[in-house]
Design a protein around this motif. Structure first.
Motif, PDB file in Angstrom:
ATOM      1  N   GLN A  48       0.836  -1.206   0.000  1.00 16.21           N
ATOM      2  CA  GLN A  48       0.000   0.000   0.000  1.00 16.21           C
ATOM      3  C   GLN A  48       0.872   1.258   0.000  1.00 16.21           C
ATOM      4  O   GLN A  48       0.603   2.230  -0.714  1.00 16.21           O
ATOM      5  N   ALA A  49       1.929   1.237   0.803  1.00 16.61           N
ATOM      6  CA  ALA A  49       2.826   2.390   0.889  1.00 16.61           C
ATOM      7  C   ALA A  49       3.572   2.621  -0.412  1.00 16.61           C
ATOM      8  O   ALA A  49       3.687   3.765  -0.883  1.00 16.61           O
ATOM      9  N   ASP A  50       4.078   1.536  -1.010  1.00 16.08           N
ATOM     10  CA  ASP A  50       4.805   1.661  -2.280  1.00 16.08           C
ATOM     11  C   ASP A  50       3.907   2.225  -3.370  1.00 16.08           C
ATOM     12  O   ASP A  50       4.331   3.072  -4.182  1.00 16.08           O
ATOM     13  N   ARG A  51       2.667   1.763  -3.401  1.00 17.12           N
ATOM     14  CA  ARG A  51       1.712   2.251  -4.398  1.00 17.12           C
ATOM     15  C   ARG A  51       1.445   3.743  -4.211  1.00 17.12           C
ATOM     16  O   ARG A  51       1.403   4.510  -5.179  1.00 17.12           O
ATOM     17  N   ARG A  52       1.290   4.149  -2.958  1.00 18.98           N
ATOM     18  CA  ARG A  52       1.012   5.566  -2.683  1.00 18.98           C
ATOM     19  C   ARG A  52       2.223   6.436  -3.004  1.00 18.98           C
ATOM     20  O   ARG A  52       2.079   7.537  -3.554  1.00 18.98           O
ATOM     21  N   LEU A  53       3.406   5.967  -2.677  1.00 18.61           N
ATOM     22  CA  LEU A  53       4.622   6.724  -2.978  1.00 18.61           C
ATOM     23  C   LEU A  53       4.806   6.874  -4.480  1.00 18.61           C
ATOM     24  O   LEU A  53       5.221   7.940  -4.960  1.00 18.61           O
ATOM     25  N   ALA A  54       4.488   5.823  -5.233  1.00 21.09           N
ATOM     26  CA  ALA A  54       4.590   5.895  -6.694  1.00 21.09           C
ATOM     27  C   ALA A  54       3.623   6.929  -7.248  1.00 21.09           C
ATOM     28  O   ALA A  54       3.953   7.688  -8.173  1.00 21.09           O
ATOM     29  N   GLU A  55       2.422   6.994  -6.679  1.00 22.95           N
ATOM     30  CA  GLU A  55       1.432   7.994  -7.112  1.00 22.95           C
ATOM     31  C   GLU A  55       1.936   9.406  -6.834  1.00 22.95           C
ATOM     32  O   GLU A  55       1.778  10.307  -7.676  1.00 22.95           O
ATOM     33  N   LEU A  56       2.535   9.609  -5.669  1.00 20.70           N
ATOM     34  CA  LEU A  56       3.048  10.925  -5.313  1.00 20.70           C
ATOM     35  C   LEU A  56       4.183  11.348  -6.239  1.00 20.70           C
ATOM     36  O   LEU A  56       4.262  12.510  -6.655  1.00 20.70           O
ATOM     37  N   LEU A  57       5.054  10.411  -6.586  1.00 22.03           N
ATOM     38  CA  LEU A  57       6.160  10.721  -7.486  1.00 22.03           C
ATOM     39  C   LEU A  57       5.668  11.068  -8.880  1.00 22.03           C
ATOM     40  O   LEU A  57       6.172  12.003  -9.515  1.00 22.03           O
ATOM     41  N   ARG A  58       4.664  10.316  -9.339  1.00 23.39           N
ATOM     42  CA  ARG A  58       4.098  10.615 -10.666  1.00 23.39           C
ATOM     43  C   ARG A  58       3.473  12.004 -10.696  1.00 23.39           C
ATOM     44  O   ARG A  58       3.614  12.754 -11.673  1.00 23.39           O
ATOM     45  N   SER A  59       2.757  12.358  -9.619  1.00 22.83           N
ATOM     46  CA  SER A  59       2.105  13.659  -9.575  1.00 22.83           C
ATOM     47  C   SER A  59       3.116  14.798  -9.537  1.00 22.83           C
ATOM     48  O   SER A  59       2.866  15.883 -10.061  1.00 22.83           O
ATOM     49  N   ARG A  60       4.275  14.555  -8.935  1.00 22.21           N
ATOM     50  CA  ARG A  60       5.306  15.590  -8.851  1.00 22.21           C
ATOM     51  C   ARG A  60       5.986  15.813 -10.197  1.00 22.21           C
ATOM     52  O   ARG A  60       6.500  16.903 -10.466  1.00 22.21           O
ATOM     53  N   ARG A  61       6.022  14.774 -11.002  1.00 23.01           N
ATOM     54  CA  ARG A  61       6.695  14.878 -12.300  1.00 23.01           C
ATOM     55  C   ARG A  61       5.842  15.602 -13.337  1.00 23.01           C
ATOM     56  O   ARG A  61       6.339  16.028 -14.367  1.00 23.01           O
ATOM     57  N   LYS A  62       4.544  15.693 -13.071  1.00 19.47           N
ATOM     58  CA  LYS A  62       3.639  16.323 -14.045  1.00 19.47           C
ATOM     59  C   LYS A  62       3.835  17.836 -14.073  1.00 19.47           C
ATOM     60  O   LYS A  62       4.132  18.459 -13.093  1.00 19.47           O
TER      61      LYS A  62
END
Length: 233
Positions: free
Chosen positions: A219-233
């Motif tokens: 769950q944590a890895d999935r959420r961290l990946a989402e946060l990283l993707r949002s920062r790259r946009k």
């Protein structure tokens, strides 16, 4: 890599603390055992004979309580200290379990502990378990888990924990204690135990601790990946 808060709430003896500690260790995060904090308060109130119905006594006693967590290099575990004294073993005994939910239901106690918990986790990068982490302490936690398990299984786990510490307690007494605590925790007026709308339910009845840890890490890895993707946009 962004730092997040992982909030693990749920009923007692579902594996919350053990799982939270292991998740924190694997992620290199801090771990805060909020249940231990309420147990330490319960111990202090017992030792000082504080009348739980006397708000003046309760408030005065809370001003004398300082709770910290020290890392034991020998065991590799965090230990609870009350006013500088290691109380880790004492707060886990059955007589504390019998009163901790009642103490935790006192509004003044919850206000004091929540303030301390929020201060401890303000820099994020923490795993925190308890009853109201995702609803009250950190309603903005990036990962929220709500744990549950069958009462009989929870009681067997608790009995084994106590036995390993040299305390033999009848299973029926433990079941009664769990049911009493569940009722108090879920019906109290201040910060009752409820699943946050955005928390994911995890039934640990037939899961090993390793499986629970892996599940939370996912769950944590999935959420961290989402946060990283949002920062790259």
């Amino acid at each position: 890599m962004p730092k997040i808060v992982i909030a693990i709430d749920g009923y007692s003896s579902c594996g919350k603390s053990t799982t939270a500690k292991a998740v924190a260790a694997r992620m290199g995060y801090g771990y805060i055992d909020t249940g231990a904090m309420y147990r330490a308060v319960s111990l202090f109130f017992t030792q000082e004979r504080v009348a739980l119905s006397n708000h003046r006594e309760v408030t005065a006693a809370l001003d004398k309580i300082h709770i910290t967590f020290n890392h034991n290099a020998r065991t590799g575990k965090n230990e609870t200290c009350l006013n500088g004294l290691n109380v880790e073993e004492e707060i886990r005994k059955m007589y504390i379990s019998n009163i901790v939910s009642e103490v935790s239901a006192i509004p003044e106690v919850r206000w004091a502990m929540v303030a301390q918990q929020q201060k401890m986790g303000r820099k994020r990068g923490v795993v925190m378990d308890g009853r109201d982490i995702g609803t009250k302490v950190f309603p903005d936690a990036e990962v929220k888990v709500f744990m549950t398990a069958e009462t009989y299984i929870r009681a067997k786990r608790r009995q084994q924990e106590l036995l390993e510490k040299g305390e033999l307690v009848n299973l029926e007494d433990i079941i009664h204690n769990l049911e009493k605590r569940d009722k108090i925790d879920t019906t109290r007026a201040e910060s009752p135990l409820v699943q946050a709308p955005d928390a994911t339910l995890l039934d640990t009845s037939h899961m090993t601790i390793e499986e629970q840890v892996d599940w939370v890490i996912e769950q944590a890895d999935r959420r961290l990946a989402e946060l990283l993707r949002s920062r790259r946009k």
